[in-house]
Design a protein around this motif. Structure first.
Motif, PDB file in Angstrom:
ATOM      1  N   CYS A  10       1.210  -9.464 -13.909  1.00  0.00           N
ATOM      2  CA  CYS A  10       1.065 -10.437 -15.006  1.00  0.00           C
ATOM      3  C   CYS A  10      -0.154 -10.122 -15.872  1.00  0.00           C
ATOM      4  O   CYS A  10      -1.233  -9.844 -15.358  1.00  0.00           O
ATOM      5  CB  CYS A  10       0.928 -11.845 -14.424  1.00  0.00           C
ATOM      6  N   CYS A  11       0.040 -10.193 -17.232  1.00  0.00           N
ATOM      7  CA  CYS A  11      -1.099  -9.957 -18.133  1.00  0.00           C
ATOM      8  C   CYS A  11      -1.485 -11.231 -18.879  1.00  0.00           C
ATOM      9  O   CYS A  11      -2.260 -11.191 -19.830  1.00  0.00           O
ATOM     10  CB  CYS A  11      -0.825  -8.790 -19.076  1.00  0.00           C
ATOM     11  N   GLY A  12      -0.917 -12.360 -18.466  1.00  0.00           N
ATOM     12  CA  GLY A  12      -1.381 -13.649 -18.986  1.00  0.00           C
ATOM     13  C   GLY A  12      -1.039 -13.935 -20.430  1.00  0.00           C
ATOM     14  O   GLY A  12      -1.714 -14.724 -21.079  1.00  0.00           O
ATOM     15  N   ALA A  13       0.033 -13.311 -20.954  1.00  0.00           N
ATOM     16  CA  ALA A  13       0.377 -13.514 -22.368  1.00  0.00           C
ATOM     17  C   ALA A  13       0.950 -14.907 -22.613  1.00  0.00           C
ATOM     18  O   ALA A  13       0.894 -15.418 -23.728  1.00  0.00           O
ATOM     19  CB  ALA A  13       1.355 -12.447 -22.839  1.00  0.00           C
ATOM     20  N   GLY A  14       1.523 -15.527 -21.591  1.00  0.00           N
ATOM     21  CA  GLY A  14       1.933 -16.925 -21.692  1.00  0.00           C
ATOM     22  C   GLY A  14       3.338 -17.196 -22.209  1.00  0.00           C
ATOM     23  O   GLY A  14       3.713 -18.352 -22.401  1.00  0.00           O
ATOM     24  N   GLN A  26       0.201 -21.460 -15.722  1.00  0.00           N
ATOM     25  CA  GLN A  26      -0.845 -20.437 -15.660  1.00  0.00           C
ATOM     26  C   GLN A  26      -2.010 -20.978 -14.844  1.00  0.00           C
ATOM     27  O   GLN A  26      -2.405 -22.140 -15.017  1.00  0.00           O
ATOM     28  CB  GLN A  26      -1.310 -20.056 -17.064  1.00  0.00           C
ATOM     29  N   ASP A  30      -7.758 -17.934 -14.515  1.00  0.00           N
ATOM     30  CA  ASP A  30      -7.563 -16.660 -15.207  1.00  0.00           C
ATOM     31  C   ASP A  30      -6.247 -16.536 -15.969  1.00  0.00           C
ATOM     32  O   ASP A  30      -5.924 -15.454 -16.481  1.00  0.00           O
ATOM     33  CB  ASP A  30      -7.704 -15.486 -14.218  1.00  0.00           C
ATOM     34  N   GLY A  31      -5.500 -17.634 -16.103  1.00  0.00           N
ATOM     35  CA  GLY A  31      -4.299 -17.597 -16.929  1.00  0.00           C
ATOM     36  C   GLY A  31      -3.132 -16.806 -16.349  1.00  0.00           C
ATOM     37  O   GLY A  31      -2.136 -16.574 -17.033  1.00  0.00           O
ATOM     38  N   ILE A  32      -3.246 -16.407 -15.081  1.00  0.00           N
ATOM     39  CA  ILE A  32      -2.170 -15.634 -14.452  1.00  0.00           C
ATOM     40  C   ILE A  32      -1.042 -16.580 -14.024  1.00  0.00           C
ATOM     41  O   ILE A  32      -1.275 -17.734 -13.667  1.00  0.00           O
ATOM     42  CB  ILE A  32      -2.747 -14.812 -13.258  1.00  0.00           C
TER      43      ILE A  32
ATOM     44  N   GLY B 108      -7.797 -16.386 -19.043  1.00  0.00           N
ATOM     45  CA  GLY B 108      -7.875 -17.838 -18.864  1.00  0.00           C
ATOM     46  C   GLY B 108      -8.306 -18.547 -20.147  1.00  0.00           C
ATOM     47  O   GLY B 108      -7.939 -19.696 -20.389  1.00  0.00           O
ATOM     48  N   MET B 111      -5.062 -19.019 -22.397  1.00  0.00           N
ATOM     49  CA  MET B 111      -3.774 -19.447 -21.836  1.00  0.00           C
ATOM     50  C   MET B 111      -3.246 -20.657 -22.600  1.00  0.00           C
ATOM     51  O   MET B 111      -3.991 -21.363 -23.286  1.00  0.00           O
ATOM     52  CB  MET B 111      -3.910 -19.723 -20.344  1.00  0.00           C
ATOM     53  N   ILE B 112      -1.932 -20.866 -22.473  1.00  0.00           N
ATOM     54  CA  ILE B 112      -1.239 -21.826 -23.323  1.00  0.00           C
ATOM     55  C   ILE B 112      -1.907 -23.209 -23.314  1.00  0.00           C
ATOM     56  O   ILE B 112      -2.203 -23.761 -24.369  1.00  0.00           O
ATOM     57  CB  ILE B 112       0.244 -21.965 -22.896  1.00  0.00           C
TER      58      ILE B 112
END
Lengths: 65, 399
Positions: A10-14, A26, A30-32, B108, B111-112
């Motif tokens: 995962c690169c966290g693009a969303g 996420q 870290d948005g993962i 992070g 993120m959305i």
């Protein structure tokens, strides 16, 4: 449908969160990607397929059951 | 099968044709005749050109195609772009695992849900800029008064960079992104900008705030120089792209009045409209670059280790197999498969923020300026053909 995610890829693009917010989230730090529902109901399948199709890191794998 | 010995089709980047929104005709011609072909670069060096949607996805998601700009054979579109790509290394020009390690310090932040929480603040900024732009006036330059300050203010807020320094960092950004800038000019702008960010980062050590620079300092994993280079990347990437996309989108809508009328009547459809505009306009107009780290076959073509590859996402975003009728702007199209943000692990980090800013910018402009029109003949609009990020230099509008 069974949903598998790969947090290493995962690169966290969303994209997944936009396409299927009931199934993907996420991580705060870290948005993962985080999987909320590994076996989503039929009405969410289109969104999950869209998420897998647009994921830039091929981190979502779908399995037919 | 194509080979490296082939005669180059043309020198990249090729000249645009009659429509300033369309990629140069040479790329769409290559896509039909020879979708993976040989071209030459500004210095005569050869490179592969990849033009089809499917092939570009294959290249950008294959770790054997390296983003490491210091590798021999890495293609650049100008001497200045080579300096930009190799002068200060950021994760943009690195491979995994180092790329992932650095990028994950920032994912992070974009993120959305975190970006979505910024919506009221971005809307407030957009409204204030339009208040100032329309105060007692009925015409003005959208680029200078709205499209550029909106994302600049937002990225400054996120990073913890004082917006009053915008003349300085915007001028540096202009030099960095000009294909006509010399190596010395690019190096000078890089040095000035990174020095500025290093000083700022140092100040955050004693007086931390709630911005990204301070959080990177607090992590304790990066040197001040590394944070400065990362901040430089985010600051430039964070405003030039959205600024140009905003102004070019407004111009494209004005030239497609039926589409503009549809969006104005259906502001709830703005998310899909933005995806279609990203596809149609693809402002990263000189392509995404990689170099083969080993021999790889793509689309039936053998690409050898050490050969450069330019992925022409603007052509791929009009690939008829993916987007039928793609030369037209159709806001009702499902354009989410576009490659305007790239593909693979390097895909744009800030894309949720770009989407939010574009959605708010377009809806706010259309809602508040019902009589919006171009203030000069279309032929007089100056397009940014010489810049790495496409757009317009000014957008004189009346309302």
């Amino acid at each position: 449908m069974l949903v598998h995610i790969d947090q290493e890829k995962c690169c966290g693009a969303g994209h997944c969160v936009l396409a299927a917010p009931e199934v993907f989230d996420q991580r705060d730090e870290d948005g993962i990607v985080v999987l909320l529902d590994a076996e989503p109901p039929a009405e969410l399948h289109q969104g999950v397929q869209d998420a897998a199709a647009v994921c830039p890191a091929a981190a979502i794998r779908l399995e037919r059951v | 099968m194509a080979t490296a010995a082939q005669t180059p089709r043309f020198t990249h980047p090729a000249a645009r044709g009659a429509c300033p929104f369309a990629p140069p005709p040479a790329y769409q011609q290559a896509q039909q005749e020879e979708p993976i072909s040989r071209i030459s670069l500004w210095d005569g060096a050869p490179s592969w050109l990849v033009t089809r949607h499917e092939d570009i996805k294959a290249v950008l998601s294959d770790a054997r195609f390296s983003s490491d700009a210091t590798r021999s054979g890495f293609p650049f579109v100008s001497a200045g772009a080579r300096q930009l790509g190799t002068g200060q290394l950021t994760f943009l020009r690195m491979d995994d695992p180092e790329h992932a390690r650095l990028r994950r310090m920032l994912t992070g932040e974009f993120m959305i849900k975190k970006v979505e929480a910024l919506r009221p603040e971005v809307q407030r900024i957009a409204d204030e800029l339009l208040d100032a732009m329309t105060d007692g006036r009925s015409s003005g330059d959208l680029v200078r008064e709205f499209a550029l300050p909106l994302p600049s203010l937002v990225i400054c807020l996120l990073l913890g960079v004082p917006y009053q320094d915008h003349d300085f960092f915007q001028e540096c950004g202009r030099v960095l992104l000009s294909r006509e800038a010399t190596v010395e000019e690019v190096r000078g702008a890089q040095d000035r900008l990174v020095d500025y960010l290093i000083k700022l980062t140092d100040a955050k050590r004693t007086e931390p705030d709630d911005g990204i620079l301070s959080r990177l300092v607090a992590r304790g994993e990066l040197s001040t120089e590394e944070i400065g280079a990362m901040g430089r990347l985010l600051l430039v990437a964070g405003h030039e792209t959205t600024a140009n996309m905003t102004a070019l989108s407004v111009l494209a809508l004005l030239q497609n009045p039926d589409q503009l009328a549809h969006l104005r009547a259906h502001p709830e459809s703005v998310a899909g409209a933005v995806e279609e505009l990203l596809r149609y306009l693809t402002i990263v107009h000189s392509g995404l670059t990689r170099v083969a780290a080993e021999d790889v076959t793509v689309g039936g073509v053998r690409i050898r280790a050490g050969e450069g590859v330019i992925c022409m996402v603007s052509a791929a975003n009009r690939d008829e197999q993916q987007f039928p009728g793609g030369d037209g702007l159709d806001l009702s199209r499902d354009a989410r498969r576009h490659l305007a943000f790239g593909f693979g692990v390097h895909q744009c980090l800030g894309q949720p923020l770009a989407r939010l800013e574009l959605q708010i910018a377009l809806n706010t402009i259309l809602r508040r300026l019902p009589e919006l029109r171009l203030a000069v003949p279309f032929e007089e609009v100056r397009f940014r053909g010489e810049m790495l990020i496409y757009g317009v230099h000014e957008l004189p509008l009346a309302w």
